[in-house]
Design an enzyme around this catalytic site. Structure first.
Site: not given
Ligand code: PEP
Length: 250
Positions: A9-11, A98, A100, A170, A176, A214, A235-236
């Site tokens: 997921n590159w957000k 998600h 967010e 999640e 994150g 993470s 993500g990151g």
């Protein structure tokens, strides 16, 4: 047996060039080391979808997904994107709910249930994200929150096909933050989700449950080897081809 999903997921990161370059570097770094029982899912920002889809053309085992959509085919919904527009750019998957979207954008369970139904009816495979906040965990509400989000998220769709519907567990406090849930916490949550799916969904034993929060190259192998963990949502650590290729092949 459905394949494990290794999702990135590159957000709201990356320009078109950067996204296409990362996709190309990833394919090169993974090479022929992608295990047969896994598939890779890239979820770039909307602006990069088409470029990444061109980059992935002809690559076996790589798929494209959207981070979000609005549950209508078209219309006066400024700033939104439809499932048809996602599939037009090469997407076969989309995220729904998600954390967010739930916590920053205020999306609620009844709206997410509508998206699950609409997305499935629009030929998208839907990844419904669920997870508790740290306050909910401290109050012992993990089971209530997860099963509540699951039940409400599926309220409109009813019975779903395992091939087309995926859950991502999640925990909000692990997204994150660098803080990963421990293997016992992950196993417990995934077993709980499975124990709800089996009696409530005809294909419940086959519905894939991804873990996200993470995930890094050095913890992925442990996480992916747990029972009832059918992939990861990253993500990151998915932003760089070098680290995501290690996760994909862990
Ligand atoms: C995510 O974006 O879904 C996620 C799990 O992020 P991170 O891996 O950075 O925690």
């Amino acid at each position: 047996m459905l394949k494990k999903i290794m999702a990135a997921n590159w957000k709201m990161y990356k320009t078109r060039d950067d996204a296409s370059r990362t996709a190309r570097e990833l394919v090169v770094a993974v090479g022929d080391k992608l295990p047969d029982d896994r598939e890779v899912l890239l979820i770039p920002p909307f602006t990069a979808l088409y470029g990444v889809s061109e980059m992935l053309a002809g690559q076996t085992g790589y798929f494209l997904g959207g981070q979000n959509f609005y549950p209508e085919q078209e219309g006066a919904y400024t700033g939104e994107i439809s499932p048809q527009q996602l599939t037009d750019c090469g997407c076969s998957f989309a995220l729904v709910g998600h954390s967010e979207r739930r916590h920053v954008l205020g999306e609620r369970d009844d709206f997410l249930a509508e998206k699950v139904l609409y997305g499935l009816n629009s030929n998208l495979k839907i990844i419904l994200c669920i997870g508790e906040t740290i306050e909910e965990r401290k109050q012992g509400l993990v089971e209530q929150v997860l099963l509540g989000q699951l039940e409400k998220g599926l309220a409109r769709a009813g019975q779903v096909k395992a091939e087309n519907f995926i859950i991502a567990y999640e925990p909000v406090w692990a997204i994150g933050t660098g803080e990963t849930a421990g293997p016992e916490d992950i196993a417990q949550a995934h077993d709980l989700i499975r124990s709800w799916l089996e009696p409530n969904q005809q294909e419940g034993k086959d519905i894939r449950i991804l873990y996200g929060g993470s995930v890094k190259p050095d913890n992925c192998a442990t996480i992916i080897s747990l029972d009832n963990v059918d992939g990861v949502l990253v993500g990151g650590a998915s932003l760089k081809a070098d680290s995501f290729s290690k996760i994909v092949t862990a």
